[in-house]
Every structure is written in structure tokens, then in C-alpha cells.
Design a protein around this motif. Structure first.
Motif, PDB file in Angstrom:
ATOM      1  N   SER A 178       2.585   1.722  -3.419  1.00 10.38           N
ATOM      2  CA  SER A 178       1.565   2.248  -4.383  1.00 10.38           C
ATOM      3  C   SER A 178       1.319   3.474  -4.259  1.00 10.38           C
ATOM      4  O   SER A 178       1.080   4.229  -5.301  1.00 10.38           O
ATOM      5  CB  SER A 178       0.234   1.226  -4.321  1.00 10.38           C
ATOM      6  N   VAL A 216       1.163  -6.611  -6.501  1.00  2.73           N
ATOM      7  CA  VAL A 216       0.265  -5.763  -5.994  1.00  2.73           C
ATOM      8  C   VAL A 216       0.099  -4.591  -6.922  1.00  2.73           C
ATOM      9  O   VAL A 216      -0.783  -3.951  -7.176  1.00  2.73           O
ATOM     10  CB  VAL A 216       0.784  -5.466  -4.472  1.00  2.73           C
ATOM     11  N   LYS A 244       1.001  -1.130  -0.028  1.00  3.71           N
ATOM     12  CA  LYS A 244       0.098  -0.197  -0.268  1.00  3.71           C
ATOM     13  C   LYS A 244       0.914   1.252   0.125  1.00  3.71           C
ATOM     14  O   LYS A 244       0.343   2.223  -0.586  1.00  3.71           O
ATOM     15  CB  LYS A 244      -0.894  -0.137   1.131  1.00  3.71           C
ATOM     16  N   ASP A 248      -1.596  -4.935 -10.239  1.00  2.00           N
ATOM     17  CA  ASP A 248      -2.974  -5.327  -9.904  1.00  2.00           C
ATOM     18  C   ASP A 248      -3.524  -3.788  -9.606  1.00  2.00           C
ATOM     19  O   ASP A 248      -4.643  -3.446 -10.401  1.00  2.00           O
ATOM     20  CB  ASP A 248      -3.352  -6.063  -8.753  1.00  2.00           C
ATOM     21  N   ASP A 249      -2.738  -3.078  -9.048  1.00  2.82           N
ATOM     22  CA  ASP A 249      -3.146  -1.523  -8.843  1.00  2.82           C
ATOM     23  C   ASP A 249      -3.445  -0.838  -9.768  1.00  2.82           C
ATOM     24  O   ASP A 249      -4.356  -0.133 -10.066  1.00  2.82           O
ATOM     25  CB  ASP A 249      -2.542  -0.858  -7.685  1.00  2.82           C
ATOM     26  N   TYR A 250      -2.244  -0.885 -10.788  1.00  3.38           N
ATOM     27  CA  TYR A 250      -2.348   0.316 -11.792  1.00  3.38           C
ATOM     28  C   TYR A 250      -2.607  -0.179 -13.390  1.00  3.38           C
ATOM     29  O   TYR A 250      -2.816   0.537 -14.050  1.00  3.38           O
ATOM     30  CB  TYR A 250      -0.980   0.620 -11.910  1.00  3.38           C
TER      31      TYR A 250
END
Length: 457
Positions: free
Chosen positions: A120, A152, A117, A155-157
Motif C-alpha cells: 500500500s 487490503v 502495509k 479498502d485502503d484506496y
């Protein structure tokens, strides 16, 4: 630090975490100023971090405290500000290590969750100090956890937030070190063995554009990494070259779907952009390899340091053998298309092998190459690469070094068999480079055979 626990217990979770970060910053500044080498955070401080920031229970009878989603967001903002305001890189790196170095205990899952987190958010708001610390973390941490962090971020971007790709794109200019480590991690994660392990199109486009804009990007960590044995045996490769070669070579077969009509550039009708992207990436990788002679000569390492590992190439050829066998048995693709894709794959492998050998990235004998390629079907270009002369080491006690971050290296300059290299300019990528190192003599090809260079696409 251990004596502040009682003062933190009555506070709410966010206030306690904020207070601990403040004291941690002061503690590490004093640690650095003390001149103790190497500066190291003590175990009691680690326990405080786990209890009040990661919220791991101190014992089985004490339930761990939890933050609300809003409090967690506020904590991430506080952490971003803390790293941004600290001007000393040594302090930032030690603080990041205190928070996120894996300890092999139950708090590691909380560490990984918070780290994902934080990085990110750092990408989203452009917090370069955190990205620089994360680059060091990726360099020192077990690759299993590195690919988890990469997953991660992808997946986020590239998955959860449509249209957020341009934000991730900016890490190239914000932190080239982090960008290089990120490429290494994602090429390790996405090995093209299954549909789930093929890189998303948006991610592929980003990586191709990064390397086309700045080919030296993939060498940044190698250029800035001391040749020492400080890194763990299971860390990421020092460059993403091995992973990028694997992508380019396997792509024509890996992207061929059971019911998709394959095109001659390795593209399917439903994915018209993928073939040209991998073709452009293949050319960029060859161009990066051609930068190596001058770089290795400047470091006195030409003919002594391998950036491509024989073990990874052996795994690649084993995967290719399996994929090619499957392609032969494929029922939905015409035999002509199957042959085109197979030859494209083998052409790219041959080009990568020869350019790597000619420019000092791969140190091995032709016998070694013939052994790992023995199960592959015939290909004219590959046969030409494999038909060079057999090479033998002049000194069996001084084999060439594969650049393994976990292998300690003796000083190169003091090596009795290391010659003085003169800078050279590589000619066509598929023409053998006349190495001046006695262990790797010039590798001429059979004369009179046409061998034009053009990247396979």
C-alpha cells in the motif's frame, strides 16, 4: 546469518529490524554471486526474519516484541528505500521472498499484515521495485492470500481514504505486471455472489479505463510466463479473462436490487453508471480475445492452449442458472424487465463463448458447451452458438492444454500432431474462426441466419 542474533537482541525493535535488513541484503548478494542454483535462503535466516522483522516469538516462553505505529511506519520507509536502492532484480526478488513467502506457521499472519502495509505504501509513493516483487508474489502464492492482499489495497484506496483512487490508478503505468495481477486478484475476490462481493464503483471505473487504454494489459503475465509446472495448483489464473467474463455476464442480474427499478442496459436508477461501465468492459474483453490468434500463433500455441477454463465456465453457468431462477421469482420487478435482464445476461454469455472459441481462448466441443448450458433458459444468440457441429479429438492421447500454471507442459514444437499455423485475421467476433488445427476444425454456422455483431449493452 545465524551468528548475528546475539548482536540484535540488545537493540530496540526498529534498530534490530534495520540492522537485519542490512545483513540480509549482503547475505543474498553473496548468495547470488556464489552461483548456487537455485539460490535459496536458509532456515536460520528465515527464523531471524520472523523474530526481528515480523516479531513472532521464538518460543512460547518468550513474548514477541512489538513496534509502535510510528516505528512500524519508519520500518516501512526503510524497507521501501532498501528495495529502491538495490539495483539487481534477482536480489530484490530473493529478499522479498525471504520476507514474505508464506511458511505455513504462525508468523504468516504477521507476514500478510506487513505485506499489505508495504505494498500500500509502495503504491502511494511510487516504489516500482516493490510492486514488481509483489507481482511475482501474487503469481506464486495461494489465491486465498492473493485476494486478501487485494482486499487490503481496495479498502485502503477505494473505501477508507476518499479521493485516493487516482493514486491506485497510477499502478497501470508504474507496474503493468502488478496491475495485471491486481486485476486477476480482484476479479477472483469479487465474484458478484453477494452485495459485499460486488466491486466498488471506483474500482470498476479504474479497471475499465485500464483495459480500454491498453487491452494487452490483461495478457502481460501470460506473455511473460514460461510454460512450466513451477506454480502451485491453487495460484491465481494466468490472466484475468475468466474473472472479467464472469463480471460482464453476471452484472445485469447481480446489480438488480430487490426494490430497484431495472433499466434495459443492466443499470438501476440508483446506480446510473454501472450499466454502461459493464457494457464497455464487455466490449473491451471481446477485443482482448480478438488479439489472441496472432499471439498464440507467434508462440505456436493456437488450438493447443486454453486461457479460459471449462471448469470456471461451468461454475459460471451454474451461478447463472440460480440467478435466473431467482429473477423469475422476483416480486418487485416487472416480468418484462426480468426478461430483458435475463436476455442481456445470456446474450453476453453467448458472445463471450463464441468469441473465445473463434479466437482460440476456449478449446472444447459444442457438446461440452451444450452440457454446461443445459439448465439455462432459451436465448436465440446462445442457441446459435450451441448449434455448431460436434467436434471430436483426432488423437485422444493429445487433448488440448488448458493453461494451468501448475500443469507441466511438454515442448509444443516437438508434438507430432501440432501443425504449422498461418497467421490469420479474425473477422467479425461472432463469426467462427476457421481453425487449422485438426482437433478443432472450422465451425460454420447455419447459413442464411442473420447474426449481426453488436456488444450487448
Amino acid at each position: 546469518m545465524g551468528d548475528i542474533r546475539q548482536s540484535l537482541l540488545p537493540r530496540d525493535v526498529l534498530s534490530a529490524a534495520k540492522e537485519l535488513l542490512y545483513h540480509l541484503d549482503i547475505y543474498i548478494c553473496n548468495l547470488v554471486q556464489s552461483g548456487r542454483q537455485p539460490p535459496q535462503v536458509d532456515s536460520k535466516t528465515q527464523e531471524l526474519v520472523e523474530e526481528f522483522i515480523l516479531h513472532a516469538p521464538k518460543d512460547r516462553n518468550t513474548p514477541g516484541r512489538r513496534m509502535s505505529a510510528l516505528q512500524e511506519l519508519q520500518l516501512l520507509e526503510i524497507m521501501c528505500s532498501c528495495f529502491q536502492e538495490q539495483s539487481r532484480d534477482t536480489v530484490r526478488q530473493l529478499m522479498f521472498s525471504a520476507l514474505f513467502s508464506l511458511q505455513g506457521n504462525q508468523a504468516d499472519e504477521s507476514r500478510m499484515a506487513l505485506l499489505g502495509k508495504l505494498v500500500s505504501m509502495a503504491i502511494a509513493v511510487g516504489r516500482v521495485p516493490i510492486l514488481e516483487c509483489a507481482a511475482t508474489w501474487l503469481q506464486r502464492t495461494h489465491r486465498v492470500y492473493c485476494v486478501r492482499l487485494a482486499q487490503v489495497l481496495v479498502d485502503d484506496y477505494c473505501s477508507m481514504l476518499p479521493g485516493s483512487g487516482p493514486t491506485l490508478q497510477n499502478i497501470h503505468s508504474a507496474s503493468p505486471r502488478f496491475c495485471c495481477q491486481f486485476i486477476t486478484a480482484v476479479t477472483t475476490l469479487y465474484d458478484l455472489t453477494t452485495e459485499e462481493l460486488t466491486p466498488p464503483l471506483e474500482l470498476l471505473q479504474m479497471i475499465v479505463s485500464w483495459i480500454q487504454d491498453d487491452p494487452r494489459l490483461v495478457l502481460i503475465n501470460f506473455l511473460n510466463t514460461p510454460l512450466s509446472g513451477n506454480q502451485p495448483i491453487s495460484s491465481l489464473d494466468v490472466t484475468p479473462l475468466g474473472g472479467l467474463v464472469r463480471w460482464c455476464v453476471k452484472a445485469p442480474l447481480a446489480y438488480r436490487g430487490d426494490k430497484k427499478q431495472a433499466l434495459t442496459n443492466g443499470t438501476t436508477e440508483s446506480e446510473p453508471e454501472v450499466g454502461p461501465l459493464f457494457s464497455a468492459l464487455h466490449l473491451s474483453v471481446l477485443q482482448v480475445l480478438m488479439l489472441l490468434p496472432n499471439i498464440l500463433n507467434e508462440k505456436g500455441l493456437f488450438g493447443r492452449l486454453a486461457l479460459l477454463q471449462m471448469e470456471s465456465l461451468a461454475a459460471l453457468t451454474s451461478d447463472l442458472s440460480r440467478l435466473l431462477d431467482q429473477a423469475d421469482k422476483h416480486t418487485h420487478t416487472s416480468s418484462t424487465d426480468t426478461r430483458v435482464l435475463s436476455q442481456l445476461t445470456l446474450d453476453r454469455l453467448a458472445q463471450a463463448l463464441q468469441v473465445a472459441m473463434a479466437n482460440g481462448a476456449l478449446l472444447c466441443s459444442r457438446e461440452d458447451l451444450r452440457a454446461i448450458c443445459s439448465r439455462l433458459p432459451h436465448n436465440n444468440l446462445l442457441q446459435l452458438v450451441l448449434s455448431g457441429p460436434v467436434m471430436y479429438y483426432n488423437n485422444i492421447h493429445t487433448p488440448p492444454m488448458a493453461f494451468s500454471p501448475h500443469a507441466a507442459h511438454s515442448p509444443i514444437a516437438s508434438h507430432p500432431t501440432h501443425p504449422t499455423h498461418t497467421p490469420h485475421t479474425p473477422h467479425t467476433p461472432l463469426a467462427a474462426h476457421p481453425s487449422s488445427h485438426p482437433q478443432y476444425p472450422a465451425q460454420p454456422f447455419m447459413t442464411g441466419m442473420p447474426f449481426p455483431f453488436r456488444p450487448s449493452h
